[in-house]
Scaffold this motif. Sequence first.
Motif, mmCIF file in Angstrom:
data_model
loop_
_atom_site.group_PDB
_atom_site.id
_atom_site.type_symbol
_atom_site.label_atom_id
_atom_site.label_comp_id
_atom_site.label_asym_id
_atom_site.label_seq_id
_atom_site.Cartn_x
_atom_site.Cartn_y
_atom_site.Cartn_z
ATOM 1 N N GLN A 1 1.000 -0.594 -0.300
ATOM 2 C CA GLN A 1 -0.313 -0.023 0.314
ATOM 3 C C GLN A 1 0.523 1.476 -0.005
ATOM 4 O O GLN A 1 0.912 2.574 -0.851
ATOM 5 C CB GLN A 1 -1.381 -0.098 1.318
ATOM 6 N N ALA A 2 1.923 1.242 0.344
ATOM 7 C CA ALA A 2 2.889 2.147 0.793
ATOM 8 C C ALA A 2 3.168 2.964 -0.352
ATOM 9 O O ALA A 2 4.190 3.589 -0.526
ATOM 10 C CB ALA A 2 4.227 2.421 1.919
ATOM 11 N N ARG A 3 3.151 2.004 -1.356
ATOM 12 C CA ARG A 3 4.110 2.199 -2.790
ATOM 13 C C ARG A 3 2.882 2.639 -3.797
ATOM 14 O O ARG A 3 3.308 2.778 -4.792
ATOM 15 C CB ARG A 3 4.651 0.779 -3.619
ATOM 16 N N LEU B 1 4.121 12.045 -2.551
ATOM 17 C CA LEU B 1 5.014 13.004 -1.245
ATOM 18 C C LEU B 1 5.464 12.793 -0.774
ATOM 19 O O LEU B 1 6.248 13.437 -0.402
ATOM 20 C CB LEU B 1 3.417 12.232 -0.342
ATOM 21 N N PHE B 2 6.580 11.323 -0.771
ATOM 22 C CA PHE B 2 7.498 11.556 -0.282
ATOM 23 C C PHE B 2 8.881 12.132 -1.279
ATOM 24 O O PHE B 2 9.646 12.138 -0.943
ATOM 25 C CB PHE B 2 8.480 9.514 0.110
ATOM 26 N N ASP B 3 8.324 11.472 -2.276
ATOM 27 C CA ASP B 3 9.275 12.745 -3.426
ATOM 28 C C ASP B 3 9.468 14.089 -3.171
ATOM 29 O O ASP B 3 10.363 15.164 -3.551
ATOM 30 C CB ASP B 3 9.186 12.434 -4.960
ATOM 31 N N GLN C 1 12.290 19.010 -0.980
ATOM 32 C CA GLN C 1 12.208 20.526 0.534
ATOM 33 C C GLN C 1 13.394 20.274 1.044
ATOM 34 O O GLN C 1 13.980 20.674 1.751
ATOM 35 C CB GLN C 1 10.521 20.141 0.800
ATOM 36 N N LEU C 2 13.326 18.767 1.708
ATOM 37 C CA LEU C 2 14.460 18.315 2.438
ATOM 38 C C LEU C 2 16.158 18.433 2.286
ATOM 39 O O LEU C 2 17.227 18.966 2.305
ATOM 40 C CB LEU C 2 14.800 16.983 3.080
ATOM 41 N N SER C 3 16.425 18.558 0.643
ATOM 42 C CA SER C 3 18.092 18.241 -0.304
ATOM 43 C C SER C 3 18.080 19.562 0.227
ATOM 44 O O SER C 3 18.622 20.073 -0.108
ATOM 45 C CB SER C 3 17.004 17.637 -1.485
ATOM 46 N N ALA D 1 11.579 4.965 6.254
ATOM 47 C CA ALA D 1 11.302 4.130 5.205
ATOM 48 C C ALA D 1 10.726 5.061 3.640
ATOM 49 O O ALA D 1 11.374 4.762 3.262
ATOM 50 C CB ALA D 1 10.733 3.273 5.565
ATOM 51 N N GLY D 2 10.032 6.092 4.070
ATOM 52 C CA GLY D 2 9.589 6.233 2.311
ATOM 53 C C GLY D 2 10.582 7.103 2.297
ATOM 54 O O GLY D 2 9.828 7.109 1.182
#
Length: 295
Positions: free
Chosen positions: A83-85, A92-94, A99-101, A128-129
Amino acid sequence: MVDTTRLEKLLGSAPTPGPKRAGGGAVHQPRSLALSGHRELRRDGARGLSPQRLAQVEAEWDSLQSFTRDPAPNSAMTQFNKQARAPEIAGLFDVLRTQLSQTFADRRLRTLAITAPHNGCGTSFVTAGLLASFARRNEQRVLALDLNVGAPALHRFFELQSPGPMDAMISGAASPHDHLVKITSRVAVGLGAPSDSPDLLSKSISAQELAEMLDELTAELVPQLVICDLPPLLEGDAAMTILPQMGATLLVADSNTTTAADITQCERLLAEKSDFLGVILNQNTSAARSNAKRS
């Protein structure tokens, strides 16, 4: 286990972090490092590598063990990971990764702590995500470390076999190569295993040993980002021991269980420990189940 379909992020501007407080812990002989590791390397070590030094770093990454799938993964965890994939969640994780980078490059940071008020808010899922997003891009050298020694969970989200408890790596009794597993050629995760005495294990974390471990990893692998999955902030002092070694912190809140008072208390504790980037809201809804069916 939380069921996540939306991440709300706040990456507001913040002042350049000042000098960190000296960590506690017993004084002991520092372990012999393969290279001279210093705090400055954590911030600037990835810049300006000579061709010879870059070749050494790439050789170190090549020497890390490749991942081995758990031969008998938990079936519920397998379904959750499927499901998480889903593209909606991966996207959203991308966004969070980008943003973090950008934020870390602007503020010259290298170490990110991910913590929560209480267990069950989803720090391991977010870690993990985020790591999986860096692995999909595979451009930066990124490490994730499971420092929630009382309840390690990163191995479950990657469905990997886990070595022994992480305290052996923190103390220097075990080599980082015993715990680090390559996800891709530039992305790796440091796994821990549950302990028979998790309370004692959490209390055994030494700030000095942790700093030395981070220096060792930074000197040998020169990661551009180190993401650390921490224990809950309001349950014991293990997270508070680790936070002074971190450049920045994200707080994970669960929409069903985390209160405004919890977040306020955490923000107060985080104020002088690291650069507080904001809150990620883990929202549990039934939509995630339909996402899993479509993926």
